[in-house]
Design an enzyme around this catalytic site. Structure first.
Site, PDB file in Angstrom:
ATOM      1  N   LYS A 259       6.149   2.818 -14.584  1.00 32.64           N
ATOM      2  CA  LYS A 259       5.750   2.901 -13.408  1.00 32.64           C
ATOM      3  C   LYS A 259       7.247   2.682 -12.585  1.00 32.64           C
ATOM      4  O   LYS A 259       8.034   1.564 -12.809  1.00 32.64           O
ATOM      5  CB  LYS A 259       4.984   1.522 -12.923  1.00 32.64           C
ATOM      6  CG  LYS A 259       5.112   1.226 -11.470  1.00 32.64           C
ATOM      7  CD  LYS A 259       3.955   1.778 -10.619  1.00 32.64           C
ATOM      8  CE  LYS A 259       4.292   1.332  -9.127  1.00 32.64           C
ATOM      9  NZ  LYS A 259       4.157   0.050  -8.886  1.00 32.64           N
TER      10      LYS A 259
ATOM     11  N   GLY B 167       2.994  -5.801  -0.136  1.00 34.29           N
ATOM     12  CA  GLY B 167       2.557  -7.183   0.009  1.00 34.29           C
ATOM     13  C   GLY B 167       1.956  -7.527   1.254  1.00 34.29           C
ATOM     14  O   GLY B 167       1.775  -8.782   1.624  1.00 34.29           O
TER      15      GLY B 167
ATOM     16  N   ALA C   5       0.125  -0.445  -3.139  1.00 32.29           N
ATOM     17  CA  ALA C   5       0.912  -1.179  -2.164  1.00 32.29           C
ATOM     18  C   ALA C   5       0.105  -1.165  -0.831  1.00 32.29           C
ATOM     19  O   ALA C   5      -0.302  -0.330  -0.216  1.00 32.29           O
ATOM     20  CB  ALA C   5       2.316  -0.959  -2.139  1.00 32.29           C
ATOM     21  N   GLY C   6      -0.042  -2.455  -0.401  1.00 32.60           N
ATOM     22  CA  GLY C   6      -0.719  -2.594   1.247  1.00 32.60           C
ATOM     23  C   GLY C   6      -1.991  -2.884   1.104  1.00 32.60           C
ATOM     24  O   GLY C   6      -2.524  -3.169   2.001  1.00 32.60           O
TER      25      GLY C   6
ATOM     26  N   ASN D 238      -2.248  -6.050  -6.039  1.00 35.16           N
ATOM     27  CA  ASN D 238      -1.825  -7.248  -6.802  1.00 35.16           C
ATOM     28  C   ASN D 238      -1.942  -8.396  -5.873  1.00 35.16           C
ATOM     29  O   ASN D 238      -2.558  -9.244  -5.796  1.00 35.16           O
ATOM     30  CB  ASN D 238      -0.245  -7.206  -7.204  1.00 35.16           C
ATOM     31  CG  ASN D 238       0.252  -8.332  -7.808  1.00 35.16           C
ATOM     32  OD1 ASN D 238      -0.238  -9.081  -8.226  1.00 35.16           O
ATOM     33  ND2 ASN D 238       1.585  -8.442  -8.055  1.00 35.16           N
ATOM     34  N   THR D 239      -1.053  -8.227  -4.559  1.00 30.61           N
ATOM     35  CA  THR D 239      -1.095  -9.443  -3.791  1.00 30.61           C
ATOM     36  C   THR D 239      -2.443  -9.896  -3.091  1.00 30.61           C
ATOM     37  O   THR D 239      -2.870 -10.904  -3.086  1.00 30.61           O
ATOM     38  CB  THR D 239      -0.066  -9.276  -2.632  1.00 30.61           C
ATOM     39  OG1 THR D 239       1.273  -8.497  -3.291  1.00 30.61           O
ATOM     40  CG2 THR D 239      -0.113 -10.044  -1.625  1.00 30.61           C
TER      41      THR D 239
END
Lengths: 256, 384
Positions: free
Chosen positions: A96, A157, A183-184, A205-206
């Site tokens: 990645k 994040g 992301a996001g 993830n976040t």
């Protein structure tokens, strides 16, 4: 649905949910993976600590495809170096690719990412580059040998969702590689929307790591992603058009 | 040249062969396209999609879409407005020669027809172009018959250099050439290339193109790709609707343009929509089954498939139809057309290639557009 495989670099996956690992306690890993039903997990090479304390690799369950990421790379040379290290450590050919030289917004540097992709693809890596959703860059990544394209939905994040919706949509339309929204994504509904648009997978993830119940949120994401995928495959129904009829027809000039 | 016995898929010497998969992709989809398999619900679904797939496009061209022409027109008008506003490009064609080495059964310029053959001298080309430019045109389409021997590369190139003096936009509609030759034409001043496949049905193609280099199907097919490799800014696609099954031909045109756009995203794509018109040696032709309604269906389908593409409307159609389609789907209109050699200076030097249905002058076209609230645009590109 059994034949609906996600194929990246010749490897087949049933799950379209990719989990990041950098933001929650290592001992929770097993349970989260189980609830998320994921088959791929990204791991920052800089977090690995082989033979040492809290080595993240020790916590990845059996049977999960490990995708090392180049987190921490500030330019293409650093990214290439991290990728080669990961391979030497036995982390396989997946990489990645993240090249970030902005510590405030953490936005990926597209041009450096293209350069690194070309070098790594030539060395036989299965390159999954994280990018700002720009169609030209996506095309350059294809030419450079990427195995997937991973546009961001919002700054990493932030949990703000699909701020770049229309631009990701263009990339989905124009690029023949798997498009993975990375992301996001902050909520399952946003992951579902990305999948309904035709994204091949979603990475998060976040959103999970910062929820009050990590396991339940992992499960909610898994269902949303599956649901969005099925809706995409089924094809959405018609939205009724309620616009007024034109008073004179547009085709009234025809003479036959 | 007598290549009448040759298979249409065989190249002649010196023809560049591209390593491209587009023709195979288009032809296999063309072979499979069964327009009778689509239903009203496929058409409704297609019109509800924000982005149109090839399957949606196939439905829009089908007979099942005929009752939805008005809905297609509404969608097309919105798309045309979004991408072009109220602007309509205006251009005029100039035939500089009508020598032709091809025996195309349907064409008034074909090499077996006993018509007066001529080519303008470069001085005459200059005079014609100067006259046209003085009318206010900034875009010119230079045409020849398809004879590389009688209208040489250098002759066309020099004519283009003259055109560059007077016009901001120069297009060519001449015999197909290799990519390095397109590069030469581009260096001489051309930015746009029109080549029409006429029909994608190989049997009909073979029967209609009895001899000449045009008989080579794949070389013609790859013309746009070679033109783009040669540095051209835009390419135009089209089938001669009515020569064979117009639905299948229009399907292939749209698919080819889509694949070219995907492979060459910088290319400006446009469509022309000629249908059969009466001409010398082909008086019995009744435009087959392409009436205005069918022609409009094709034009609307092109627009909905590629909202950003140009669609040209020529003087083969009558003034009422032309006025109906500008702003709805067509974005470029010709005016003051002469379809014999020369003629813009009041002295036509040959028979016409086909009969015109609209002899409107530039002033009349301009007035028609303004009456409709449209803005005529004379220049929309710069040669760089």
């Amino acid at each position: 649905m059994n034949n609906d495989k996600l194929i990246i670099g010749g490897h087949e996956f049933d799950s379209r949910f990719i989990l990041g690992s950098g933001k929650f306690s290592l001992e929770l890993m097993n349970a989260v993976v189980e609830h998320a039903k994921v088959e791929m997990i990204t791991v920052a090479l800089r977090r690995t600590n082989i033979g040492g304390e809290n080595n993240i690799l020790d916590y990845i369950p059996e049977g999960i495809t490990l995708i090392p990421n180049t987190s921490g790379a500030r330019d293409h040379k650093e990214a290439v170096r991290i990728a080669r290290l990961a391979r030497e450590m036995g982390c396989g050919d997946f990489i990645k690719l993240e090249v970030i030289a902005d510590s405030k917004y953490l936005l990926p540097n597209n041009s450096e990412t293209v350069k690194a992709t070309e070098i790594l693809a030539n060395e036989g890596f299965i390159v999954m580059p994280y990018m700002y959703p720009d169609l030209y860059t996506a095309r350059d990544l294809v030419s450079a040998g990427a195995s997937a394209v991973m546009p961001l939905g919002a700054p990493i994040g932030t949990n703000k969702g699909l701020l770049t919706r229309d631009f990701i949509s263009m990339i989905i339309d124009e690029i023949d590689l798997p498009i993975i929204v990375d992301a996001g994504i902050g909520k399952p509904s946003q992951a579902c929307e990305a999948m309904e648009m035709g994204a091949s997978a979603v990475m998060a993830n976040t959103a999970i790591a910062t929820s009050n119940d990590v396991n339940m949120m992992a499960s909610a994401f898994a269902k949303a992603i599956q649901s969005g995928r099925e809706a995409y495959l089924a094809g959405p129904g018609r939205v009724l058009n309620k616009q007024a009829e034109a008073s004179s027809p547009l085709t009234g000039f025809l003479e036959d | 040249m007598d290549n009448s016995k040759m298979n249409i898929m065989e190249y002649l010497p010196n023809m560049e062969i591209l390593d491209s998969s587009i023709m195979n992709e288009v032809m296999s989809a063309y072979d499979e396209y069964d327009y009778n398999s689509y239903t009203a619900s496929d058409v409704i679904k297609a019109l509800s999609h924000e982005r149109i797939s090839i399957a949606d496009y196939a439905a829009l061209l089908s007979p099942a879409a005929a009752p939805f022409l008005e809905q297609m027109a509404k969608r097309a008008k919105v798309e045309t407005n979004e991408h072009f506003g109220n602007t309509v490009g205006v251009y005029t064609p100039l035939y500089i020669a009508n020598f032709c080495e091809n025996h195309c059964v349907y064409c008034g310029f074909n090499c077996k027809n006993k018509i007066h053959r001529t080519a303008l001298t470069l001085a005459e080309v200059d005079n014609e172009l100067k006259t046209i430019a003085s009318d206010g045109y900034k875009e010119i389409l230079i045409l020849t018959g398809e004879s590389r021997a009688r209208s040489s590369l250098e002759y066309v190139g020099e004519s283009l250099r003259i055109a560059r003096k007077y016009f901001s936009t120069v297009g060519i509609e001449i015999y197909p050439v290799n990519s390095d030759e397109y590069e030469y034409f581009h260096d001489c001043g051309a930015d746009y290339v029109s080549v029409y496949q006429e029909t994608y049905n190989k049997t009909t193609y073979s029967e209609q193109h009895l001899s000449g280099s045009k008989r080579v199907f794949p070389y013609r097919f790859d013309s746009q790709e070679r033109a783009l490799k040669g540095g051209m800014r835009g390419v135009c696609f089209g089938a001669l609707l009515g020569l064979d099954d117009f639905r299948k031909d229009a399907f292939a045109v749209g698919m080819q343009a889509t694949l070219i756009q995907r492979k060459y995203p910088h290319a400006e794509i446009s469509f022309s929509t000629p249908r059969m018109r009466p001409c010398v040696g082909y008086e019995d032709n009744n435009a087959k089954d392409v009436h205005e309604t069918q022609l409009l269906q094709v034009m609307l389908a092109y627009r909905i498939l590629m909202p950003f593409a140009g669609i040209n409307i020529s003087t083969r159609e009558n003034a009422k139809f032309r006025a109906g389609v500008v702003g709805l789907c067509a974005t470029k209109i010709s005016a003051g057309s002469q379809v014999g050699v020369g003629g813009h200076d009041g002295d036509s030097k040959s028979e016409n290639q086909f009969e015109l249905a609209d002899e409107s002058t530039l002033e009349e076209v301009d007035a028609m557009l303004r009456k409709k609230g449209m803005q005529p645009i004379f220049t929309d590109s710069s040669y760089l």
